[in-house]
Design an enzyme around this catalytic site. Structure first.
Site, mmCIF file in Angstrom:
data_model
loop_
_atom_site.group_PDB
_atom_site.id
_atom_site.type_symbol
_atom_site.label_atom_id
_atom_site.label_comp_id
_atom_site.label_asym_id
_atom_site.label_seq_id
_atom_site.Cartn_x
_atom_site.Cartn_y
_atom_site.Cartn_z
ATOM 1 C CE LYS A 1 -4.062 1.923 2.300
ATOM 2 N NZ LYS A 1 -5.084 1.663 3.320
ATOM 3 C CG ASP B 1 -14.517 1.640 -1.864
ATOM 4 O OD1 ASP B 1 -15.568 2.071 -1.359
ATOM 5 O OD2 ASP B 1 -13.430 2.233 -1.790
HETATM 6 P P1 AMP Z 1 -10.227 4.798 0.426
HETATM 7 O O1 AMP Z 1 -11.061 5.935 0.915
HETATM 8 O O2 AMP Z 1 -8.852 4.752 1.030
HETATM 9 O O3 AMP Z 1 -10.910 3.501 0.513
HETATM 10 O O4 AMP Z 1 -9.957 5.068 -1.116
HETATM 11 C C1 AMP Z 1 -10.965 5.233 -2.069
HETATM 12 C C2 AMP Z 1 -10.367 5.149 -3.446
HETATM 13 O O5 AMP Z 1 -9.370 6.152 -3.628
HETATM 14 C C3 AMP Z 1 -9.676 3.833 -3.760
HETATM 15 O O6 AMP Z 1 -9.884 3.547 -5.105
HETATM 16 C C4 AMP Z 1 -8.230 4.137 -3.474
HETATM 17 O O7 AMP Z 1 -7.361 3.305 -4.178
HETATM 18 C C5 AMP Z 1 -8.128 5.571 -3.970
HETATM 19 N N1 AMP Z 1 -7.029 6.301 -3.298
HETATM 20 C C6 AMP Z 1 -6.969 6.707 -2.017
HETATM 21 N N2 AMP Z 1 -5.808 7.348 -1.779
HETATM 22 C C7 AMP Z 1 -5.110 7.351 -2.932
HETATM 23 C C8 AMP Z 1 -3.838 7.853 -3.331
HETATM 24 N N3 AMP Z 1 -3.042 8.487 -2.508
HETATM 25 N N4 AMP Z 1 -3.465 7.644 -4.627
HETATM 26 C C9 AMP Z 1 -4.265 7.005 -5.481
HETATM 27 N N5 AMP Z 1 -5.464 6.521 -5.177
HETATM 28 C C10 AMP Z 1 -5.898 6.685 -3.910
HETATM 29 MG MG MG Z 2 -10.378 1.667 0.170
#
Ligand code: AMP
Ligand code: MG
Length: 520
Positions: free
Chosen positions: A122, A269
């Protein structure tokens, strides 16, 4: 270093035919091949010995240059093809379309001692799913994920695991409070591990695109490898698959309620198809017992993912999964019945779980009332959940202890315990005393049993923040101290009594302690 590589996901499922690492919609594929980003100066900060052994590695291996390079994405393991997974999801109740692994890269799958593990970095760089972001992670969120996922495992809560925590050596720009004050922070990479990282959203994406074929391929794959006991795929196995996911999701959330864990972003997700806690973002631990609490400042207005709503949100998310699987099952009544069963079981399992927290082994018709009235009381004046339940095991009708006196350390505002609040508490302890008389277990046996479900030590929000503050300054000792402490959360650890304490006042409104954003 010898890893027994047994890739299945990227060998059995359809791949994105485009190899270029550009942001795009990926159709009719479960994943895209990507190569992790080279980092400037990788440095390993911590390794989980338990996870190391589970993968068939040794402490010696963990000290090698190979280990450092592989688990920071600088070397690709021979005979592997890293990839990012495609998924969609509902975020805060709205369909968000394609999301996918925007900053997670799967390295490979490993088989060891008849167990199968997917390993994933990650924060290892951009993928086709990175949308507008950079694919990176910062030290603070990585420390939080690393420590909490291993702590949850030792608490007996189904969860993804963590193998290692490393600095990338690169700086990452973040606006922690989303108020226009961006600053550079240290970049970090966690290697996390699970039998599978499939989420509800991994399934939702295909029907959203009217791609029934890939949906079927993925569901068949999931049943074959992760729900093998269901047998050959058919309409009825698909329904049983849904029921199994419902049961696991329920089981996981009941555990969260037991230990006082608030996930913070229960988007579809972020719900694992295996019913494991996944995606440790702006999660938090209840300090004052409060059904309305959420640590996530992004959700502070509606508090959709507050502590007291988690079981209902589980249902909402399963409903979305049911919709996604419908084209394969085509049995609305079957799905509705199983959603109804979730709601009914949620009620009974919750009461059963709370009974164990109170040390009640038998069932009595008055139990629900006793439990709900306790929940009301716990919220009258700020009461520390962990300290309250842990201390409660010392209460017994025979030892002529005053109930309130037994749990006094749990109250943040002891002077509020007067007048009607005190009366109500005393009345509750009288009912509890009466109820305990119906039990046959001795005081000592009950105490021991209660101490196996009411943890003494959890990763309080301020504890993680202290470890982060030190780590920012290059001092990683507290990460290890907390890691060791949380391996035995149910044990008395007299040398660690200082962590069995209420949240200090300075942490009440501090960013990172009671306020967390999704910025990570
Ligand atoms: P999360 O809120 O962490 O579950 O993320 C929601 C979406 O945003 C997922 O598709 C993650 O992969 C993407 N995401 C979150 N942070 C980043 C980042 N720094 N770079 C790229 N994608 C991100
Ligand atoms: Mg996520």
């Amino acid at each position: 270093m010898q890893l027994n590589i047994k890739d299945r996901f990227n060998t059995e499922l359809p791949a994105d035919s485009i190899l270029e690492n550009s942001r795009r919609q990926v159709k009719e594929a479960c994943f895209s091949y990507v190569t992790p980003k080279q980092t400037k100066k990788p440095e390993l900060l911590h390794v989980s010995p338990e996870m190391l052994h589970s993968l068939g590695l040794t402490e010696e291996d963990a000290k090698s240059k190979d280990f450092l390079n592989i688990f920071t994405g600088n070397t690709v393991l021979p005979n592997t093809k890293p990839y990012a997974m495609c998924y969609g999801g509902h975020q805060f109740g709205n369909w968000a379309g394609q999301l996918g692994d925007g900053r997670a890269i799967n390295l490979a799958e490993i088989e060891h001692e008849n167990k199968h593990w997917a390993i994933q970095l990650k924060g290892a760089g951009e993928t086709p799913y990175s949308r507008t972001a950079d694919g990176l992670a910062v030290l603070r969120s990585s420390v939080r994920e690393y420590l909490c996922s291993e702590a949850m495992y030792h608490l007996g809560v189904p969860t993804t695991r963590a193998l290692s925590l490393a600095l990338s050596g690169d700086n990452v720009l973040r606006d922690v409070l989303y108020n226009g004050n961006s600053a550079y922070e240290k970049g970090a990479i966690v290697c996390r591990v699970a039998p599978s990282f499939l989420r509800f959203g991994s399934f939702q994406i295909f029907p959203a695109r009217e791609d029934k074929e890939t949906l079927k391929t993925l569901v068949d794959y999931t049943i074959k490898h992760h729900f093998t006991y269901l047998g050959m795929p058919s309409k009825s196995t698909y329904l049983q698959f849904f029921e199994a996911v419902s049961a696991r999701t329920l089981d996981m959330i009941i555990h969260w309620q037991r230990v006082g864990f608030v996930h913070g972003v229960m988007n579809t997700d972020n719900l694992s198809i295996l019913g494991q806690t996944i995606d440790y973002g702006p999660y938090g631990w209840l300090e004052g017992y409060d059904h309305d609490w959420t640590p996530n400042t992004t959700d502070s207005q509606f508090k959709r993912y507050r502590f007291g709503a988690q079981l209902d949100i589980g249902h909402w998310n399963l409903y979305q999964l049911a919709n996604a699987l419908y084209p394969l099952i085509e049995d609305a009544e079957g799905l509705q019945n199983s959603l109804k069963a979730y709601s009914e079981k949620a009620k009974t399992q919750y009461i059963e779980m709370m009974r164990t927290k109170l040390g009640l082994l038998t069932e009595d018709s008055s139990d629900a009332k006793l439990i709900f009235s306790l929940e009301d009381l716990l919220q009258l004046t700020e009461t520390d959940m962990t300290i309250f339940f842990r201390s409660l095991s010392a209460f017994s009708a025979e030892n002529s202890l005053d109930g309130l006196e037994t749990v006094k350390d749990a109250f943040y505002m002891p002077n509020e315990l007067s007048g009607t609040i005190r009366k109500q508490w005393n009345a509750w302890f009288e009912s509890y005393t009466e109820r305990l008389k119906k039990e046959t277990l001795s005081f000592q046996d009950r105490k021991e049993k209660m101490n196996t479900v009411n943890p003494k030590y959890v990763l309080r929000n301020y504890m993680a923040q202290l470890a982060i503050d030190d780590a920012d300054k290059g001092d990683y000792k507290l990460i290890d101290d907390l890691f060791q402490l949380l391996k035995k959360p149910y044990d008395e650890q007299p040398e660690n009594e200082k962590w069995f304490a209420k949240r200090p006042d300075w942490a009440r409104h501090k960013v990172g302690c009671s306020m967390l954003s999704c910025s990570s």
